[in-house]
Design a protein around this motif. Structure first.
Motif, short mmCIF file in Angstrom:
data_model
loop_
_atom_site.label_atom_id
_atom_site.label_comp_id
_atom_site.label_asym_id
_atom_site.label_seq_id
_atom_site.Cartn_x
_atom_site.Cartn_y
_atom_site.Cartn_z
N ASN A 26 0.65 -1.26 -0.12
CA ASN A 26 0.02 -0.01 -0.13
C ASN A 26 0.92 1.29 0.00
O ASN A 26 0.47 2.28 0.46
N GLU A 33 -0.76 8.08 6.34
CA GLU A 33 -1.53 7.86 7.22
C GLU A 33 -0.83 8.20 8.73
O GLU A 33 0.15 8.25 8.70
N GLU A 35 -2.38 7.58 11.55
CA GLU A 35 -2.46 6.34 12.76
C GLU A 35 -1.06 5.40 12.68
O GLU A 35 -0.71 5.14 11.77
N PRO A 37 0.96 1.88 12.88
CA PRO A 37 0.51 0.64 12.71
C PRO A 37 0.61 -0.34 13.73
O PRO A 37 1.24 -0.05 14.92
N THR A 38 -0.20 -1.37 13.67
CA THR A 38 -0.17 -2.46 14.78
C THR A 38 0.76 -3.30 14.15
O THR A 38 1.09 -3.64 12.82
N LYS A 66 0.20 -3.08 10.10
CA LYS A 66 -0.94 -2.93 9.73
C LYS A 66 -1.50 -1.56 9.98
O LYS A 66 -1.36 -1.40 11.40
N VAL A 67 -2.14 -0.90 9.21
CA VAL A 67 -2.81 0.39 9.47
C VAL A 67 -4.19 0.05 9.15
O VAL A 67 -4.52 -0.07 8.18
N GLN A 68 -5.00 0.17 10.34
CA GLN A 68 -6.39 -0.38 10.04
C GLN A 68 -6.43 -1.72 9.47
O GLN A 68 -5.87 -2.46 10.14
N ASP A 69 -6.84 -2.03 8.33
CA ASP A 69 -6.78 -3.21 7.87
C ASP A 69 -5.99 -3.31 6.60
O ASP A 69 -6.05 -4.45 5.69
N LYS A 70 -5.12 -2.16 6.39
CA LYS A 70 -4.30 -2.05 5.54
C LYS A 70 -2.98 -2.43 5.77
O LYS A 70 -2.44 -2.03 6.78
#
Length: 164
Positions: A26, A33, A35, A37-38, A66-70
């Motif tokens: 991505n 982004e 946010e 990442p997890t 991942k950032v949200q679901d990406k």
């Protein structure tokens, strides 16, 4: 054979990066982004004979951010070592391969993964120390549980129960 009287041998012959991959599906949008990442981390260890008394030990780490679901990035690295292992009692060999060898290899892999993530344009991910003794015990327990579950329900054609 004279091996019975010989001293135990455990020597590192070589430590090397066997495989490294980086995916950023991505990019460049993920860099915008806000946010954080997890991070998910998976660990695996392995060992296989190369020649008489020579074993290749590997540690594989997969880091998924991942950032949200990406997926921001996915890095998989496999660090390996070639060890000369001779005259080690059989009961000590498996723990040596599951604990001792990974303890030697892992610091190299940690550095290589942190470097790749930084070079990919992301803040560094510093992997924590791994207690390979605990990891080894957990794998033994999981294997024993799997054997117990697989062996519990086997019934032979003559009606008798089979145990493993």
């Amino acid at each position: 054979m004279a091996d019975e009287n010989q001293q135990p041998v455990f020597q590192i012959q070589r430590v090397y990066l066997k495989d490294m991959s980086l995916e950023q599906p991505n990019s460049p949008a993920v860099f915008l982004e806000q946010e954080s990442p997890t991070i998910e981390i998976a660990v695996d260890v392995g060992a296989q004979p190369v020649a008489e008394g020579i074993i290749e030990s590997t540690v594989t780490i997969t880091v998924t951010a991942k950032v949200q679901d990406k997926v921001a990035f996915l890095v998989e690295g496999k660090q390996a070592g070639i060890f000369e292992i001779r005259n080690i009692p059989e009961e000590q060999l498996d723990p040596l391969l599951g604990i001792g060898c990974p303890n030697v290899i892992y610091p190299y892999l940690r550095a290589n993964i942190a470097d790749v993530i930084t070079r990919a344009g992301f803040p560094p991910v510093h992997l924590a120390e791994i207690n390979f003794e605990v990891f080894y015990q957990q794998r033994l327990e999981a294997f024993a549980q799997q054997q117990k579950e697989n062996g519990a329900g086997i019934v032979m054609a003559d009606g008798s129960a089979a145990r493993h």
